[in-house]
Write a protein that holds these residues in place. Structure first.
Motif, PDB file in Angstrom:
ATOM      1  N   TRP A  38       0.818  -1.207   0.000  1.00  0.00           N
ATOM      2  CA  TRP A  38       0.000   0.000   0.000  1.00  0.00           C
ATOM      3  C   TRP A  38       0.854   1.260   0.000  1.00  0.00           C
ATOM      4  CZ3 TRP A  38      -3.979   2.464  -1.324  1.00  0.00           C
ATOM      5  CH2 TRP A  38      -4.444   3.595  -0.653  1.00  0.00           C
ATOM      6  N   VAL A  39       1.853   1.316   0.872  1.00  0.00           N
ATOM      7  CA  VAL A  39       2.674   2.519   0.956  1.00  0.00           C
ATOM      8  C   VAL A  39       3.555   2.646  -0.289  1.00  0.00           C
ATOM      9  CG1 VAL A  39       4.688   1.557   2.183  1.00  0.00           C
ATOM     10  CG2 VAL A  39       4.004   3.905   2.601  1.00  0.00           C
ATOM     11  N   ALA A  40       3.974   1.522  -0.860  1.00  0.00           N
ATOM     12  CA  ALA A  40       4.761   1.577  -2.090  1.00  0.00           C
ATOM     13  C   ALA A  40       3.921   2.067  -3.265  1.00  0.00           C
ATOM     14  CB  ALA A  40       5.368   0.209  -2.388  1.00  0.00           C
ATOM     15  N   LEU A  41       2.656   1.648  -3.318  1.00  0.00           N
ATOM     16  CA  LEU A  41       1.763   2.135  -4.365  1.00  0.00           C
ATOM     17  C   LEU A  41       1.521   3.637  -4.225  1.00  0.00           C
ATOM     18  CD1 LEU A  41      -0.905  -0.726  -4.555  1.00  0.00           C
ATOM     19  CD2 LEU A  41       0.746  -0.091  -6.333  1.00  0.00           C
ATOM     20  N   LEU A  42       1.316   4.094  -2.986  1.00  0.00           N
ATOM     21  CA  LEU A  42       1.129   5.528  -2.760  1.00  0.00           C
ATOM     22  C   LEU A  42       2.366   6.308  -3.185  1.00  0.00           C
ATOM     23  CD1 LEU A  42      -0.610   5.588   0.758  1.00  0.00           C
ATOM     24  CD2 LEU A  42      -1.652   6.066  -1.460  1.00  0.00           C
ATOM     25  N   ALA A  43       3.545   5.790  -2.835  1.00  0.00           N
ATOM     26  CA  ALA A  43       4.791   6.463  -3.205  1.00  0.00           C
ATOM     27  C   ALA A  43       4.967   6.493  -4.716  1.00  0.00           C
ATOM     28  CB  ALA A  43       5.974   5.771  -2.540  1.00  0.00           C
ATOM     29  N   ALA A  44       4.655   5.374  -5.376  1.00  0.00           N
ATOM     30  CA  ALA A  44       4.797   5.322  -6.830  1.00  0.00           C
ATOM     31  C   ALA A  44       3.828   6.288  -7.514  1.00  0.00           C
ATOM     32  CB  ALA A  44       4.558   3.894  -7.319  1.00  0.00           C
ATOM     33  N   GLY A  45       2.573   6.310  -7.051  1.00  0.00           N
ATOM     34  CA  GLY A  45       1.595   7.216  -7.641  1.00  0.00           C
ATOM     35  C   GLY A  45       1.951   8.674  -7.429  1.00  0.00           C
ATOM     36  N   ALA A  46       2.349   9.022  -6.188  1.00  0.00           N
ATOM     37  CA  ALA A  46       2.714  10.408  -5.894  1.00  0.00           C
ATOM     38  C   ALA A  46       3.961  10.815  -6.664  1.00  0.00           C
ATOM     39  CB  ALA A  46       2.936  10.578  -4.388  1.00  0.00           C
ATOM     40  N   SER A  47       4.919   9.907  -6.785  1.00  0.00           N
ATOM     41  CA  SER A  47       6.157  10.216  -7.504  1.00  0.00           C
ATOM     42  C   SER A  47       5.877  10.507  -8.972  1.00  0.00           C
ATOM     43  CB  SER A  47       7.146   9.058  -7.378  1.00  0.00           C
ATOM     44  OG  SER A  47       7.571   8.887  -6.044  1.00  0.00           O
ATOM     45  N   VAL A  48       4.987   9.732  -9.570  1.00  0.00           N
ATOM     46  CA  VAL A  48       4.644   9.953 -10.973  1.00  0.00           C
ATOM     47  C   VAL A  48       3.952  11.299 -11.153  1.00  0.00           C
ATOM     48  CG1 VAL A  48       3.112   9.185 -12.824  1.00  0.00           C
ATOM     49  CG2 VAL A  48       4.589   7.542 -11.673  1.00  0.00           C
ATOM     50  N   LEU A  49       3.016  11.625 -10.261  1.00  0.00           N
ATOM     51  CA  LEU A  49       2.314  12.906 -10.361  1.00  0.00           C
ATOM     52  C   LEU A  49       3.289  14.085 -10.276  1.00  0.00           C
ATOM     53  CD1 LEU A  49      -0.884  12.291  -8.189  1.00  0.00           C
ATOM     54  CD2 LEU A  49      -0.738  12.473 -10.683  1.00  0.00           C
ATOM     55  N   VAL A  50       4.293  13.940  -9.406  1.00  0.00           N
ATOM     56  CA  VAL A  50       5.276  15.011  -9.247  1.00  0.00           C
ATOM     57  C   VAL A  50       6.272  15.006 -10.400  1.00  0.00           C
ATOM     58  CG1 VAL A  50       7.148  15.855  -7.782  1.00  0.00           C
ATOM     59  CG2 VAL A  50       5.038  15.044  -6.739  1.00  0.00           C
ATOM     60  N   ALA A  51       6.637  13.825 -10.860  1.00  0.00           N
ATOM     61  CA  ALA A  51       7.700  13.714 -11.857  1.00  0.00           C
ATOM     62  C   ALA A  51       7.243  14.092 -13.258  1.00  0.00           C
ATOM     63  CB  ALA A  51       8.246  12.285 -11.865  1.00  0.00           C
ATOM     64  N   VAL A  52       5.951  13.935 -13.559  1.00  0.00           N
ATOM     65  CA  VAL A  52       5.478  14.195 -14.925  1.00  0.00           C
ATOM     66  C   VAL A  52       5.757  15.627 -15.381  1.00  0.00           C
ATOM     67  CG1 VAL A  52       3.392  14.463 -16.324  1.00  0.00           C
ATOM     68  CG2 VAL A  52       3.801  12.326 -15.106  1.00  0.00           C
ATOM     69  N   PRO A  53       5.355  16.669 -14.632  1.00  0.00           N
ATOM     70  CA  PRO A  53       5.654  18.022 -15.125  1.00  0.00           C
ATOM     71  C   PRO A  53       7.154  18.304 -15.202  1.00  0.00           C
ATOM     72  CG  PRO A  53       4.771  18.103 -12.889  1.00  0.00           C
ATOM     73  CD  PRO A  53       4.577  16.715 -13.382  1.00  0.00           C
ATOM     74  N   ILE A  54       7.930  17.774 -14.240  1.00  0.00           N
ATOM     75  CA  ILE A  54       9.372  18.019 -14.249  1.00  0.00           C
ATOM     76  C   ILE A  54      10.027  17.299 -15.428  1.00  0.00           C
ATOM     77  CG2 ILE A  54      11.525  17.708 -12.967  1.00  0.00           C
ATOM     78  CD1 ILE A  54       9.935  17.943 -10.392  1.00  0.00           C
ATOM     79  N   GLY A  55       9.695  16.015 -15.600  1.00  0.00           N
ATOM     80  CA  GLY A  55      10.293  15.244 -16.677  1.00  0.00           C
ATOM     81  C   GLY A  55       9.928  15.759 -18.048  1.00  0.00           C
ATOM     82  N   LEU A  56       8.650  16.118 -18.257  1.00  0.00           N
ATOM     83  CA  LEU A  56       8.212  16.611 -19.557  1.00  0.00           C
ATOM     84  C   LEU A  56       8.847  17.955 -19.880  1.00  0.00           C
ATOM     85  CD1 LEU A  56       4.398  15.710 -19.557  1.00  0.00           C
ATOM     86  CD2 LEU A  56       6.283  14.472 -20.646  1.00  0.00           C
ATOM     87  N   ARG A  57       8.900  18.835 -18.887  1.00  0.00           N
ATOM     88  CA  ARG A  57       9.450  20.168 -19.149  1.00  0.00           C
ATOM     89  C   ARG A  57      10.952  20.124 -19.388  1.00  0.00           C
ATOM     90  NH1 ARG A  57       8.392  24.196 -22.026  1.00  0.00           N
ATOM     91  NH2 ARG A  57       9.274  26.159 -21.323  1.00  0.00           N
ATOM     92  N   SER A  58      11.673  19.303 -18.610  1.00  0.00           N
ATOM     93  CA  SER A  58      13.121  19.227 -18.793  1.00  0.00           C
ATOM     94  C   SER A  58      13.488  18.629 -20.147  1.00  0.00           C
ATOM     95  CB  SER A  58      13.749  18.389 -17.677  1.00  0.00           C
ATOM     96  OG  SER A  58      13.304  17.050 -17.740  1.00  0.00           O
ATOM     97  N   ALA A  59      12.582  17.821 -20.722  1.00  0.00           N
ATOM     98  CA  ALA A  59      12.845  17.213 -22.027  1.00  0.00           C
ATOM     99  C   ALA A  59      12.575  18.166 -23.180  1.00  0.00           C
ATOM    100  CB  ALA A  59      12.001  15.955 -22.199  1.00  0.00           C
ATOM    101  N   THR A  60      11.758  19.200 -22.953  1.00  0.00           N
ATOM    102  CA  THR A  60      11.354  20.086 -24.044  1.00  0.00           C
ATOM    103  C   THR A  60      11.883  21.501 -23.901  1.00  0.00           C
ATOM    104  OG1 THR A  60       9.276  20.562 -22.867  1.00  0.00           O
ATOM    105  CG2 THR A  60       9.253  18.777 -24.483  1.00  0.00           C
ATOM    106  N   SER A  61      12.592  21.794 -22.824  1.00  0.00           N
ATOM    107  CA  SER A  61      13.099  23.147 -22.610  1.00  0.00           C
ATOM    108  C   SER A  61      14.544  23.089 -22.149  1.00  0.00           C
ATOM    109  CB  SER A  61      12.247  23.874 -21.563  1.00  0.00           C
ATOM    110  OG  SER A  61      12.817  25.126 -21.228  1.00  0.00           O
TER     111      SER A  61
END
Length: 539
Positions: free
Chosen positions: A346-369
């Motif tokens: 349960w805690v690993a799923l929460l960590a994975a979900g939260a990490s993806v939500l946080v990482a998406v804007p950072i990862g997408l922006r760093s790849a295009t700017s």
């Protein structure tokens, strides 16, 4: 025509304005998220300032310096041992004509799937004063065997479970090696050893160095193995001071450990990745084959011995714990419950979900700017990734007690720690996937009148989804194994597989750890399967 041109020009400018505005907003969002993740680490300075003039005296205290020297010495010993084991195994499995080469490659890589503290737990149970080996030798009149505890034991166990870092990076370098260089040296009458030393070694040295530095970082931050092997290093020293309610002293020690980690990272950035692509496997470009002759069978004993000690021995010990009963194996009031496994998932799923939500804007922006803000947002979270787990945990304890006391010892704080610690894994995976998206597809969708959101949903998202899934899986698997942050930050009466294993280990109830240890090994093995599957696709 002029009217159409004007309309097209106006539409293009509108698109550019929209892209610019959204891009700036995404950059600001990524930077704000990165800052929020890194900020709690700075709270260690607040506690250190509270020590005043005592900070310097505690830093140079003889006991502190002794622990520092011992920690650095352990890092050096494990790193050297990992190179001595990992490099020969990589050469044998890539260039040597070993029988069952693919099988030995898997065997050589699998120890990375077993958390080192479980390996130490098994080693103590097998070779300790009252372990399985002592029980076998006792009827033969041998009442005492060399102790497994101490510096040497810790170095051996850590080497067994960290050398795969060197093995995998060296193997990748060998797979991308141009065989014609080696063949040219051989035609000039250079011996095999001379060709390896003068041609192969310089080409694969960046890969060896990368793996060695990963080993150094892991050893420096490891908490469980030195504790089980009874050798005091910085992580144990910090944990002891924290448990003694010496929070400021623990914060000072955490900063010192983080400083040592920063030195290792600085060394990595200087030696770092080479420009020849040694880290990436681009196929075996006809890599030079090493004809071992009759020696190929004795050579196979090296991976066989490593697999026996690092893989089969722990599994056999865990199986013995499961089947055996008697004093020292009774569970008493600490009986295992599958709720601990559910808590871990349960805690690993929460960590994975939260990490993806946080990482998406950072990862997408760093790849295009290529702006400095996007770059900073991309690199800042790696500060949390570089921080040893116990350092991050101490920082979050101080931050929550001083700023957000209602946040202390809660599940959200634990999940936040996992996100800070492992989210860069998701960032890297998402950024790589976004870089592989053909920009022509995105531009075509925009010119057809689709909005940015519609283009992202129908074009970009399906293409980066595999990277998002991979990042989430990596965070999930590493969260399952994390020990020090979980021990310090978990809510009261909230046990996971790792905390339960730790409790029964301290109580000497080895049998109680059998099921969770085996479950954790199986889950950890999934990460190794992903690595090997990726290599299989690139071979």
């Amino acid at each position: 025509m002029k009217v159409r041109e004007r309309v097209a020009t106006a539409r293009a400018r509108a698109f550019e304005d929209e892209e610019s505005a959204i891009g700036r907003g995404l950059t600001l969002l990524a930077a704000a998220v990165a800052a929020a993740l890194v900020a709690p680490l700075g709270w260690l300075l607040v506690d250190v300032f509270a020590l005043g003039s005592r900070a310097f005296s505690l830093t140079v205290a003889p006991q502190t310096l002794q622990v520092l020297v011992r920690s650095v010495a352990l890092v050096g010993a494990v790193t050297a041992g990992s190179v001595l084991v990992g490099v020969p195994l990589a050469v044998l499995t890539v260039q040597g004509d070993l029988p069952l080469k693919r099988f030995w490659t898997v065997v050589a890589a699998l120890p990375l799937a077993i958390p080192s503290y479980l390996g130490a737990f098994a080693a103590v149970s097998a070779f300790g004063p009252r372990g399985a080996l002592a029980d076998v030798l006792s009827p033969l009149g041998i009442q005492q065997i060399p102790t497994i505890y101490g510096f040497v034991g810790a170095a051996l166990v850590l080497t067994l479970y960290t050398y795969p870092y060197v093995f995998l990076t060296t193997r990748a370098s060998l797979l991308s090696l141009d065989a014609s260089l080696v063949e040219a040296a051989r035609t000039l009458n250079a011996s095999r050893w001379a060709a390896f030393r003068r041609v192969t070694l310089p080409q694969i040295l960046p890969g060896i160095t990368a793996g060695a530095l990963l080993v150094a970082l892991y050893t420096l931050s490891d908490f469980g193995t030195p504790n089980i092997m009874r050798v005091e290093v910085f992580t144990q020293f910090i944990y002891a001071r924290y448990n003694a309610f010496m929070r400021e002293y623990a914060a000072l020690l955490s900063l010192e450990l983080f400083a040592v980690t920063a030195v290792v990272l600085a060394l990595e950035s200087r030696i770092g990745a080479d420009d020849s692509g040694a880290y990436g496997s681009s196929g075996n470009r006809g890599a030079f084959d090493l004809d071992l002759g009759l020696w190929r069978y004795p050579a196979a004993l090296l991976p066989a011995l490593v697999g026996l000690v690092a893989i089969l021995l722990p599994i056999a010990i865990f199986g013995m714990w499961f089947l055996r009963s008697g004093p020292g194996y009774a569970t008493g009031s600490m009986a295992f419950s599958w709720s601990y496994g559910l808590n871990s998932v349960w805690v690993a799923l929460l960590a994975a979900g939260a990490s993806v939500l946080v990482a998406v804007p950072i990862g997408l922006r760093s790849a295009t700017s290529d702006s400095w803000a996007a770059s900073l947002a991309d690199r800042a979270p790696y500060v949390g990734y570089a921080a040893p787990g116990i350092v991050l945990a101490i920082a979050l304890v101080s931050f929550s007690l001083d700023v957000l006391p209602w946040f202390y010892k809660t599940l959200p704080l634990l999940v936040f720690a996992y996100v800070v610690r492992f989210m860069p894994q998701a960032i890297g995976s998402i950024r790589t996937s976004r870089l592989q998206v053909d920009t022509g597809l995105v531009e075509a969708a925009r010119t057809l009148g689709r909005s940015r959101a519609s283009t992202f949903r129908s074009v970009t998202l399906p293409l980066v989804l595999p990277g998002i899934a991979t990042g989430a899986a990596l965070v999930f698997l590493t969260t399952m194994k994390e020990l020090p942050a979980t021990l310090i930050l978990r809510p009261l009466r909230f046990d996971t597989l790792v905390t339960y294993i730790w409790r029964v280990q301290e109580a000497g109830l080895y049998g109680a750890a059998a099921v969770p240890a085996l479950a954790l090994v199986v889950v950890s093995g999934l990460s190794m399967a992903v690595i090997l599957a990726q290599e299989q696709r690139t071979d």
